[in-house]
Design a protein around this motif. Structure first.
Motif, PDB file in Angstrom:
ATOM      1  N   UNK A   1     -18.602 -10.965  22.416  1.00  0.00           N
ATOM      2  CA  UNK A   1     -19.378 -10.130  21.493  1.00  0.00           C
ATOM      3  C   UNK A   1     -18.979  -8.663  21.632  1.00  0.00           C
ATOM      4  N   UNK A   2     -18.876  -8.178  22.863  1.00  0.00           N
ATOM      5  CA  UNK A   2     -18.502  -6.777  23.052  1.00  0.00           C
ATOM      6  C   UNK A   2     -17.040  -6.530  22.684  1.00  0.00           C
ATOM      7  N   UNK A   3     -16.178  -7.522  22.885  1.00  0.00           N
ATOM      8  CA  UNK A   3     -14.780  -7.373  22.482  1.00  0.00           C
ATOM      9  C   UNK A   3     -14.643  -7.245  20.973  1.00  0.00           C
ATOM     10  N   UNK A   4     -15.395  -8.056  20.233  1.00  0.00           N
ATOM     11  CA  UNK A   4     -15.388  -7.947  18.773  1.00  0.00           C
ATOM     12  C   UNK A   4     -15.972  -6.625  18.305  1.00  0.00           C
ATOM     13  N   UNK A   5     -17.029  -6.193  18.968  1.00  0.00           N
ATOM     14  CA  UNK A   5     -17.645  -4.902  18.655  1.00  0.00           C
ATOM     15  C   UNK A   5     -16.630  -3.782  18.909  1.00  0.00           C
ATOM     16  N   UNK A   6     -15.882  -3.897  20.010  1.00  0.00           N
ATOM     17  CA  UNK A   6     -14.869  -2.894  20.345  1.00  0.00           C
ATOM     18  C   UNK A   6     -13.791  -2.825  19.272  1.00  0.00           C
ATOM     19  N   UNK A   7     -13.366  -3.976  18.768  1.00  0.00           N
ATOM     20  CA  UNK A   7     -12.361  -3.987  17.697  1.00  0.00           C
ATOM     21  C   UNK A   7     -12.864  -3.279  16.449  1.00  0.00           C
ATOM     22  N   UNK A   8     -14.131  -3.499  16.117  1.00  0.00           N
ATOM     23  CA  UNK A   8     -14.707  -2.839  14.939  1.00  0.00           C
ATOM     24  C   UNK A   8     -14.797  -1.330  15.149  1.00  0.00           C
ATOM     25  N   UNK A   9     -15.062  -0.890  16.377  1.00  0.00           N
ATOM     26  CA  UNK A   9     -15.166   0.538  16.648  1.00  0.00           C
ATOM     27  C   UNK A   9     -13.800   1.208  16.743  1.00  0.00           C
ATOM     28  N   UNK A  10     -12.807   0.512  17.286  1.00  0.00           N
ATOM     29  CA  UNK A  10     -11.475   1.104  17.462  1.00  0.00           C
ATOM     30  C   UNK A  10     -10.794   1.413  16.132  1.00  0.00           C
ATOM     31  N   UNK A  11     -11.189   0.733  15.089  1.00  0.00           N
ATOM     32  CA  UNK A  11     -10.628   0.999  13.761  1.00  0.00           C
ATOM     33  C   UNK A  11     -11.070   2.376  13.267  1.00  0.00           C
ATOM     34  N   UNK A  12     -12.280   2.776  13.650  1.00  0.00           N
ATOM     35  CA  UNK A  12     -12.837   4.058  13.220  1.00  0.00           C
ATOM     36  C   UNK A  12     -12.326   5.166  14.143  1.00  0.00           C
ATOM     37  N   UNK A  13     -11.661   6.131  13.602  1.00  0.00           N
ATOM     38  CA  UNK A  13     -11.026   7.188  14.396  1.00  0.00           C
ATOM     39  C   UNK A  13     -12.033   7.951  15.255  1.00  0.00           C
ATOM     40  N   UNK A  14     -13.197   8.246  14.724  1.00  0.00           N
ATOM     41  CA  UNK A  14     -14.175   9.047  15.452  1.00  0.00           C
ATOM     42  C   UNK A  14     -14.939   8.246  16.514  1.00  0.00           C
ATOM     43  N   UNK A  15     -14.758   6.936  16.575  1.00  0.00           N
ATOM     44  CA  UNK A  15     -15.471   6.114  17.571  1.00  0.00           C
ATOM     45  C   UNK A  15     -14.509   5.321  18.450  1.00  0.00           C
ATOM     46  N   UNK A  16     -13.257   5.720  18.441  1.00  0.00           N
ATOM     47  CA  UNK A  16     -12.224   5.002  19.181  1.00  0.00           C
ATOM     48  C   UNK A  16     -12.479   5.018  20.688  1.00  0.00           C
ATOM     49  N   UNK A  17     -12.938   6.126  21.251  1.00  0.00           N
ATOM     50  CA  UNK A  17     -13.205   6.224  22.687  1.00  0.00           C
ATOM     51  C   UNK A  17     -14.301   5.239  23.097  1.00  0.00           C
ATOM     52  N   UNK A  18     -15.341   5.140  22.291  1.00  0.00           N
ATOM     53  CA  UNK A  18     -16.423   4.188  22.556  1.00  0.00           C
ATOM     54  C   UNK A  18     -15.901   2.748  22.488  1.00  0.00           C
ATOM     55  N   UNK A  19     -15.032   2.479  21.522  1.00  0.00           N
ATOM     56  CA  UNK A  19     -14.427   1.162  21.388  1.00  0.00           C
ATOM     57  C   UNK A  19     -13.545   0.809  22.569  1.00  0.00           C
ATOM     58  N   UNK A  20     -12.788   1.769  23.069  1.00  0.00           N
ATOM     59  CA  UNK A  20     -11.926   1.527  24.237  1.00  0.00           C
ATOM     60  C   UNK A  20     -12.757   1.222  25.475  1.00  0.00           C
ATOM     61  N   UNK A  21     -13.890   1.884  25.618  1.00  0.00           N
ATOM     62  CA  UNK A  21     -14.778   1.629  26.759  1.00  0.00           C
ATOM     63  C   UNK A  21     -15.340   0.204  26.688  1.00  0.00           C
ATOM     64  N   UNK A  22     -15.764  -0.211  25.490  1.00  0.00           N
ATOM     65  CA  UNK A  22     -16.260  -1.581  25.304  1.00  0.00           C
ATOM     66  C   UNK A  22     -15.152  -2.605  25.554  1.00  0.00           C
ATOM     67  N   UNK A  23     -13.950  -2.303  25.103  1.00  0.00           N
ATOM     68  CA  UNK A  23     -12.816  -3.202  25.292  1.00  0.00           C
ATOM     69  C   UNK A  23     -12.503  -3.373  26.776  1.00  0.00           C
ATOM     70  N   UNK A  24     -12.534  -2.282  27.513  1.00  0.00           N
ATOM     71  CA  UNK A  24     -12.283  -2.332  28.952  1.00  0.00           C
ATOM     72  C   UNK A  24     -13.335  -3.192  29.657  1.00  0.00           C
TER      73      UNK A  24
END
Length: 110
Positions: A51-74
């Motif tokens: 669930x968090x990996x999918x959420x991270x993918x959705x956030x990483x697409x957005x330039x302004x939320x990429x850092x948050x997405x990378x944290x979720x991905x990690x």
């Protein structure tokens, strides 16, 4: 489902995807990202990581939320313990015939 639909229709459904992933993480009662429960034995770890990996993918697409997405991905990658398939393989499905299956008895992703 919404990711697959967006690919088929060549559209964007990021807001819907983000909301559904956020709701799934809330329902799973996932520990906070900075919690030590990431590396300990917690229930439904593979499902939370998915669930968090999918959420991270959705956030990483957005330039302004990429850092948050990378944290979720990690977090997701460190919590993933499935030996049969990697987290990226589970998240990168090619349609309804290749969906990962969640075993409700063990809360593992098959």
């Amino acid at each position: 489902m919404f990711r697959w639909k967006a690919i088929q229709e060549h559209s964007s459904s990021l807001l819907v995807q983000e909301g559904l992933f956020r709701r799934a993480v809330d329902l799973l009662k996932a520990p906070p990202l900075d919690s030590e429960e990431t590396h300990t034995e917690c229930n439904r770890r593979d499902v939370m990581a998915l669930a968090r990996g999918g959420y991270a993918e959705a956030l990483c697409i957005q330039q302004n939320r990429k850092a948050e997405g990378e944290k979720l991905k990690s977090w997701s990658e460190s919590a993933w313990r499935n030996r049969r398939l990697s987290l990226s393989e589970a998240l990168d499905w090619q349609g309804p015939s290749h969906l990962p299956i969640i075993d409700p008895r063990t809360s593992r992703v098959l």
